[in-house]
Design an enzyme around this catalytic site. Structure first.
Site, PDB file in Angstrom:
ATOM      1  N   GLY A  13       0.816  -1.221   0.000  1.00 30.34           N
ATOM      2  CA  GLY A  13       0.000   0.000   0.000  1.00 30.34           C
ATOM      3  C   GLY A  13       0.841   1.258   0.000  1.00 30.34           C
ATOM      4  O   GLY A  13       0.609   2.163   0.806  1.00 30.34           O
ATOM      5  N   ASP A  64      -3.402  -7.196  -4.800  1.00 29.11           N
ATOM      6  CA  ASP A  64      -4.308  -7.000  -3.665  1.00 29.11           C
ATOM      7  C   ASP A  64      -3.876  -7.970  -2.554  1.00 29.11           C
ATOM      8  O   ASP A  64      -4.018  -9.179  -2.689  1.00 29.11           O
ATOM      9  CB  ASP A  64      -5.741  -7.300  -4.137  1.00 29.11           C
ATOM     10  CG  ASP A  64      -6.762  -7.133  -3.031  1.00 29.11           C
ATOM     11  OD1 ASP A  64      -6.375  -7.087  -1.839  1.00 29.11           O
ATOM     12  OD2 ASP A  64      -7.959  -7.054  -3.358  1.00 29.11           O
ATOM     13  N   VAL A  65      -3.354  -7.403  -1.457  1.00 27.23           N
ATOM     14  CA  VAL A  65      -2.789  -8.272  -0.411  1.00 27.23           C
ATOM     15  C   VAL A  65      -3.861  -9.023   0.379  1.00 27.23           C
ATOM     16  O   VAL A  65      -3.529  -9.914   1.164  1.00 27.23           O
ATOM     17  CB  VAL A  65      -1.880  -7.482   0.564  1.00 27.23           C
ATOM     18  CG1 VAL A  65      -0.703  -6.868  -0.163  1.00 27.23           C
ATOM     19  CG2 VAL A  65      -2.663  -6.413   1.338  1.00 27.23           C
ATOM     20  N   TYR A 156     -12.154  -1.802  12.157  1.00 27.84           N
ATOM     21  CA  TYR A 156     -10.776  -1.303  12.071  1.00 27.84           C
ATOM     22  C   TYR A 156     -10.006  -1.632  13.364  1.00 27.84           C
ATOM     23  O   TYR A 156      -8.895  -2.166  13.312  1.00 27.84           O
ATOM     24  CB  TYR A 156     -10.826   0.210  11.834  1.00 27.84           C
ATOM     25  CG  TYR A 156      -9.491   0.862  11.600  1.00 27.84           C
ATOM     26  CD1 TYR A 156      -8.879   0.811  10.350  1.00 27.84           C
ATOM     27  CD2 TYR A 156      -8.840   1.543  12.626  1.00 27.84           C
ATOM     28  CE1 TYR A 156      -7.649   1.422  10.131  1.00 27.84           C
ATOM     29  CE2 TYR A 156      -7.618   2.162  12.415  1.00 27.84           C
ATOM     30  CZ  TYR A 156      -7.024   2.098  11.161  1.00 27.84           C
ATOM     31  OH  TYR A 156      -5.809   2.697  10.958  1.00 27.84           O
ATOM     32  N   LYS A 160      -6.819  -4.155  13.739  1.00 25.56           N
ATOM     33  CA  LYS A 160      -5.514  -3.648  14.178  1.00 25.56           C
ATOM     34  C   LYS A 160      -5.065  -4.332  15.469  1.00 25.56           C
ATOM     35  O   LYS A 160      -3.860  -4.530  15.693  1.00 25.56           O
ATOM     36  CB  LYS A 160      -5.563  -2.126  14.345  1.00 25.56           C
ATOM     37  CG  LYS A 160      -5.774  -1.378  13.027  1.00 25.56           C
ATOM     38  CD  LYS A 160      -4.649  -1.634  12.029  1.00 25.56           C
ATOM     39  CE  LYS A 160      -4.693  -0.719  10.829  1.00 25.56           C
ATOM     40  NZ  LYS A 160      -3.605  -0.968   9.872  1.00 25.56           N
ATOM     41  N   ILE A 189      -2.314  10.551  11.960  1.00 26.91           N
ATOM     42  CA  ILE A 189      -1.242  10.989  11.060  1.00 26.91           C
ATOM     43  C   ILE A 189      -1.892  11.717   9.881  1.00 26.91           C
ATOM     44  O   ILE A 189      -2.954  11.290   9.396  1.00 26.91           O
ATOM     45  CB  ILE A 189      -0.424   9.765  10.555  1.00 26.91           C
ATOM     46  CG1 ILE A 189       0.038   8.875  11.740  1.00 26.91           C
ATOM     47  CG2 ILE A 189       0.750  10.224   9.688  1.00 26.91           C
ATOM     48  CD1 ILE A 189       0.967   9.521  12.738  1.00 26.91           C
TER      49      ILE A 189
END
Ligand code: NAD
Length: 250
Positions: A13, A64-65, A156, A160, A189
């Site tokens: 990415g 596409d991972v 998400y 994570k 970020i």
């Protein structure tokens, strides 16, 4: 002499945002870089060009991972072109926000498939190669959402947090082969993923929660990743290192 001369690094990415900053930082230190996107060829070619302009070598691989075959295509492409992979940075990630009581099956599955399964797929694909060479560094990009939870982002945060488990387990399994596996957990970020924070109402809400008083920069995350990939970090493995300006996620 760059710190990563003769090293080959794959950054998943890396067409924009934090991944792009990581790719460019490695290039500045002399590494050969494999840039990866799932779809956006234009972004990929742009980053490859930027790396070449720095005097380093780069190739782009569209993969596409979230599928094993995509991850294998990426690692195979890197080895075919550069002969080896020294460093893998699992950076690819997405968010599809919704409250837990409204989230669709598709929103859940999509985020888990990229952030969690994608990280596993790339480690699965590169591990045999690193084991054979008895050396390697793997750095996973997680998030403090996995540590603290995050309202409206259950998929998400869960994905994570799963990356923490992947990091700790892979570190234990691969240590005997001279492979270090670590994880960085950024706070907010400045990238396209946090565009929504530009709205004054969100800035007013979240900035006071960051003791350092600002969002982080992609380059600051890149510095930490480069440290973990360097020989200076040879005795660090299985660790999760937050880079969050001291904030606690809400
Ligand atoms: P971004 O959206 O700017 O970049 C993510 C990149 O991943 C994009 O280039 C995208 O094309 C790529 N990608 C998405 N799905 C992919 C797939 N299936 N295969 C290959 N590539 C794929 O986001 P970013 O802010 O640069 O985030 C990078 C990583 O950092 C992500 O894992 C993200 O979760 C994590 N992170 C970001 C923040 C932040 O505040 N920006 C905070 C914590 C963690």
């Amino acid at each position: 002499m760059g710190k990563f001369n003769d090293k080959v690094v794959v950054v998943t990415g890396s067409g924009r945002g934090i991944g792009r900053a990581i790719a460019l930082a490695f290039a500045r230190e002399g590494a050969d870089v494999v840039v990866n996107v799932s779809r956006n060829v234009e972004q990929m070619n742009q980053v490859v060009k930027e790396i070449e302009n720095l005097g380093a070598r780069a190739i782009g691989v569209v993969a596409d991972v979230s599928s094993i075959s995509g991850a294998e295509k990426l690692i195979k492409g890197a080895i075919e072109h550069f002969g080896k992979v020294d460093i893998l940075v699992n950076n690819a990630g997405i968010a599809r926000p919704a409250m837990c009581y409204k989230m669709t099956e598709e929103e859940w599955n999509k985020v888990v498939s990229v952030n969690l399964t994608g990280t596993f797929n790339c480690i699965r694909a590169v591990a045999p190669h690193m084991i054979e060479r008895k050396t390697g560094k793997i750095i996973n990009v997680s998030s403090i959402a996995g540590r603290d939870g995050m309202i409206g982002n259950i998929n998400y945060a869960a994905s994570k947090a799963g990356v923490f488990g992947i990091t700790k387990t892979a570190a234990k399994e691969l240590a005997r082969y001279g492979i270090n596996v670590n994880c960085v957990a950024p706070g907010f970020i400045e990238t396209q993923m946090t565009e929504w924070l530009k709205e004054p109402k969100f800035r007013e809400k979240y900035l006071p929660r960051i003791p350092l008083g600002r969002l982080g920069k992609p380059e600051e995350v890149a510095s930490l990743v480069l440290f973990l990939a360097s020989d200076e970090a040879n005795y660090i493995t299985g660790q999760i290192i937050a880079i969050d300006g001291g904030m606690t996620m809400v």
